[in-house]
Write an enzyme that holds these catalytic residues in place. Structure first.
Site, PDB file in Angstrom:
ATOM      1  N   PHE A   9      -5.809   0.804  10.539  1.00 31.57           N
ATOM      2  CA  PHE A   9      -5.157   0.846   9.216  1.00 31.57           C
ATOM      3  C   PHE A   9      -4.612   2.250   8.965  1.00 31.57           C
ATOM      4  O   PHE A   9      -5.320   3.139   8.508  1.00 31.57           O
ATOM      5  CB  PHE A   9      -6.193   0.470   8.149  1.00 31.57           C
ATOM      6  CG  PHE A   9      -5.649   0.395   6.750  1.00 31.57           C
ATOM      7  CD1 PHE A   9      -4.889  -0.687   6.355  1.00 31.57           C
ATOM      8  CD2 PHE A   9      -5.898   1.410   5.836  1.00 31.57           C
ATOM      9  CE1 PHE A   9      -4.394  -0.764   5.060  1.00 31.57           C
ATOM     10  CE2 PHE A   9      -5.404   1.337   4.543  1.00 31.57           C
ATOM     11  CZ  PHE A   9      -4.652   0.245   4.146  1.00 31.57           C
TER      12      PHE A   9
ATOM     13  N   HIS B 274       3.107  -4.190  -8.040  1.00 33.91           N
ATOM     14  CA  HIS B 274       3.520  -4.498  -6.675  1.00 33.91           C
ATOM     15  C   HIS B 274       2.686  -3.714  -5.665  1.00 33.91           C
ATOM     16  O   HIS B 274       2.250  -4.242  -4.644  1.00 33.91           O
ATOM     17  CB  HIS B 274       5.004  -4.160  -6.509  1.00 33.91           C
ATOM     18  CG  HIS B 274       5.698  -5.014  -5.506  1.00 33.91           C
ATOM     19  ND1 HIS B 274       6.468  -6.100  -5.845  1.00 33.91           N
ATOM     20  CD2 HIS B 274       5.717  -4.953  -4.155  1.00 33.91           C
ATOM     21  CE1 HIS B 274       6.937  -6.667  -4.754  1.00 33.91           C
ATOM     22  NE2 HIS B 274       6.504  -5.992  -3.714  1.00 33.91           N
TER      23      HIS B 274
ATOM     24  N   ARG C 298       1.049  14.158   4.000  1.00 34.42           N
ATOM     25  CA  ARG C 298       0.163  13.450   4.942  1.00 34.42           C
ATOM     26  C   ARG C 298       0.917  12.871   6.146  1.00 34.42           C
ATOM     27  O   ARG C 298       0.357  12.126   6.933  1.00 34.42           O
ATOM     28  CB  ARG C 298      -0.565  12.321   4.187  1.00 34.42           C
ATOM     29  CG  ARG C 298      -1.574  12.884   3.210  1.00 34.42           C
ATOM     30  CD  ARG C 298      -1.936  11.914   2.108  1.00 34.42           C
ATOM     31  NE  ARG C 298      -2.963  12.494   1.236  1.00 34.42           N
ATOM     32  CZ  ARG C 298      -2.701  13.396   0.277  1.00 34.42           C
ATOM     33  NH1 ARG C 298      -1.460  13.835   0.063  1.00 34.42           N
ATOM     34  NH2 ARG C 298      -3.688  13.890  -0.450  1.00 34.42           N
TER      35      ARG C 298
ATOM     36  N   PHE D 176       3.850  -4.925   3.835  1.00 32.96           N
ATOM     37  CA  PHE D 176       3.295  -6.278   3.698  1.00 32.96           C
ATOM     38  C   PHE D 176       3.379  -7.040   5.015  1.00 32.96           C
ATOM     39  O   PHE D 176       2.510  -7.875   5.317  1.00 32.96           O
ATOM     40  CB  PHE D 176       4.051  -7.042   2.599  1.00 32.96           C
ATOM     41  CG  PHE D 176       3.464  -8.384   2.275  1.00 32.96           C
ATOM     42  CD1 PHE D 176       2.388  -8.486   1.401  1.00 32.96           C
ATOM     43  CD2 PHE D 176       3.964  -9.546   2.847  1.00 32.96           C
ATOM     44  CE1 PHE D 176       1.831  -9.721   1.104  1.00 32.96           C
ATOM     45  CE2 PHE D 176       3.416 -10.787   2.569  1.00 32.96           C
ATOM     46  CZ  PHE D 176       2.350 -10.876   1.692  1.00 32.96           C
ATOM     47  N   GLU D 177       4.404  -6.747   5.806  1.00 30.04           N
ATOM     48  CA  GLU D 177       4.626  -7.464   7.073  1.00 30.04           C
ATOM     49  C   GLU D 177       3.844  -6.865   8.244  1.00 30.04           C
ATOM     50  O   GLU D 177       3.902  -7.394   9.372  1.00 30.04           O
ATOM     51  CB  GLU D 177       6.121  -7.486   7.422  1.00 30.04           C
ATOM     52  CG  GLU D 177       6.949  -8.463   6.605  1.00 30.04           C
ATOM     53  CD  GLU D 177       7.193  -8.009   5.177  1.00 30.04           C
ATOM     54  OE1 GLU D 177       7.402  -6.801   4.953  1.00 30.04           O
ATOM     55  OE2 GLU D 177       7.158  -8.866   4.269  1.00 30.04           O
TER      56      GLU D 177
ATOM     57  N   GLU E 273       5.687   1.663 -10.890  1.00 32.99           N
ATOM     58  CA  GLU E 273       5.314   1.387 -12.278  1.00 32.99           C
ATOM     59  C   GLU E 273       4.772  -0.030 -12.455  1.00 32.99           C
ATOM     60  O   GLU E 273       4.297  -0.378 -13.529  1.00 32.99           O
ATOM     61  CB  GLU E 273       6.529   1.607 -13.184  1.00 32.99           C
ATOM     62  CG  GLU E 273       6.916   3.080 -13.245  1.00 32.99           C
ATOM     63  CD  GLU E 273       8.116   3.328 -14.137  1.00 32.99           C
ATOM     64  OE1 GLU E 273       8.687   2.357 -14.664  1.00 32.99           O
ATOM     65  OE2 GLU E 273       8.457   4.507 -14.293  1.00 32.99           O
ATOM     66  N   THR E 274       4.887  -0.844 -11.410  1.00 33.09           N
ATOM     67  CA  THR E 274       4.409  -2.218 -11.536  1.00 33.09           C
ATOM     68  C   THR E 274       3.211  -2.427 -10.609  1.00 33.09           C
ATOM     69  O   THR E 274       2.828  -1.529  -9.857  1.00 33.09           O
ATOM     70  CB  THR E 274       5.507  -3.226 -11.134  1.00 33.09           C
ATOM     71  OG1 THR E 274       5.703  -3.134  -9.715  1.00 33.09           O
ATOM     72  CG2 THR E 274       6.811  -2.922 -11.846  1.00 33.09           C
TER      73      THR E 274
HETATM   74  C1  DLZ Z   1       8.966  -4.430  -2.174  1.00 34.79           C
HETATM   75  C2  DLZ Z   1       8.308  -3.182  -1.724  1.00 34.79           C
HETATM   76  C3  DLZ Z   1       8.075  -2.118  -2.630  1.00 34.79           C
HETATM   77  C4  DLZ Z   1       8.430  -2.190  -4.064  1.00 34.79           C
HETATM   78  N1  DLZ Z   1       7.514  -0.978  -2.224  1.00 34.79           N
HETATM   79  C5  DLZ Z   1       7.160  -0.838  -0.921  1.00 34.79           C
HETATM   80  C6  DLZ Z   1       6.565   0.369  -0.470  1.00 34.79           C
HETATM   81  O1  DLZ Z   1       6.386   1.350  -1.198  1.00 34.79           O
HETATM   82  N2  DLZ Z   1       6.200   0.431   0.839  1.00 34.79           N
HETATM   83  C7  DLZ Z   1       6.380  -0.615   1.717  1.00 34.79           C
HETATM   84  O2  DLZ Z   1       6.006  -0.499   2.885  1.00 34.79           O
HETATM   85  N3  DLZ Z   1       6.964  -1.753   1.291  1.00 34.79           N
HETATM   86  C8  DLZ Z   1       7.359  -1.895   0.029  1.00 34.79           C
HETATM   87  N4  DLZ Z   1       7.952  -3.054  -0.404  1.00 34.79           N
HETATM   88  C9  DLZ Z   1       8.252  -4.086   0.614  1.00 34.79           C
HETATM   89  C10 DLZ Z   1       7.069  -5.024   0.927  1.00 34.79           C
HETATM   90  O3  DLZ Z   1       6.135  -4.399   1.814  1.00 34.79           O
HETATM   91  C11 DLZ Z   1       7.591  -6.304   1.632  1.00 34.79           C
HETATM   92  O4  DLZ Z   1       8.411  -5.940   2.711  1.00 34.79           O
HETATM   93  C12 DLZ Z   1       8.361  -7.206   0.699  1.00 34.79           C
HETATM   94  O5  DLZ Z   1       7.597  -7.534  -0.446  1.00 34.79           O
HETATM   95  C13 DLZ Z   1       8.785  -8.525   1.416  1.00 34.79           C
HETATM   96  O6  DLZ Z   1       7.631  -9.263   1.839  1.00 34.79           O
END
Ligand code: DLZ
Length: 173
Positions: A131, A106, A145, A75-76, A103-104
């Site tokens: 990307f 997210h 991969r 996400f960051e 499972e969610t």
């Molecule tokens: C929270 C989270 C989850 C559940 N899974 C992953 C993942 O599989 N791969 C990944 O890169 N990051 C995951 N994160 C963390 C989020 O990317 C992020 O760091 C948090 O939601 C805080 O913003």
């Protein structure tokens, strides 16, 4: 005329995502690259980073022209890549992450956000932001991969960055 490097990728004989169509990769000599990768799923993302780095070096990029940073999760990646663009003189930023289906919902939120975020960066900064985020269903698909039987998505991301810079420069001639 640009030098071309034919890279031999480390991956196996099975269907290999790192075999880029065309085979010829423009020279990366003279370009500066940022690599930003996530700490989440570090075993995978570290392998992606190594693949990208090795490909850049094998294509003529210099070590001192490659800046590598980590972010906590995929996400960051968008903001990490933006920091690189704003605070350095990189020509392109390679964003590497791995979001494994859970499972969610997210998974969907993270994947949608980072895909949109990186797309927006390309447009805003007119630089290639690549990307390189794996979105597998499970750990094995990720391993396959990240240097496994389907190659290394980090290699592909690096080649994409080089090709986009070559495309950019083709308009200057
Ligand atoms: C929270 C989270 C989850 C559940 N899974 C992953 C993942 O599989 N791969 C990944 O890169 N990051 C995951 N994160 C963390 C989020 O990317 C992020 O760091 C948090 O939601 C805080 O913003």
């Amino acid at each position: 005329m640009a030098d071309f490097f034919i890279l031999e990728f480390m991956s196996s004989v099975n269907k290999n995502l790192s075999h880029i169509e065309g085979g010829e990769i423009p020279s990366a000599t003279g370009y500066k690259f940022g690599i930003v990768y996530s700490e989440w799923n570090n075993e995978i993302t570290n392998a992606l980073k190594e693949g990208a780095l090795n490909t850049l070096l094998a294509s003529g990029a210099k070590n001192e022209n490659i800046i590598i940073k980590t972010v906590p999760g995929s996400f960051e990646l968008t903001l990490g890549a933006q920091y690189l663009a704003e605070n350095t003189d990189v020509d392109a930023v390679i964003c590497l992450g791995c979001v494994i289906q859970g499972e969610t919902r997210h998974f969907d939120f993270i994947c949608d956000a980072v895909a949109k975020g990186i797309t927006d960066l390309n447009i805003k900064y007119k630089l290639p932001f690549i990307f390189g985020v794996l979105t597998p269903n499970n750990q094995q698909q990720a391993i396959d991969r990240a240097g496994g039987k389907h190659g290394n998505k980090g290699d592909e991301a690096a080649v994409t960055a080089i090709k986009m810079l070559s495309l950019r420069d083709s308009f200057k001639k």
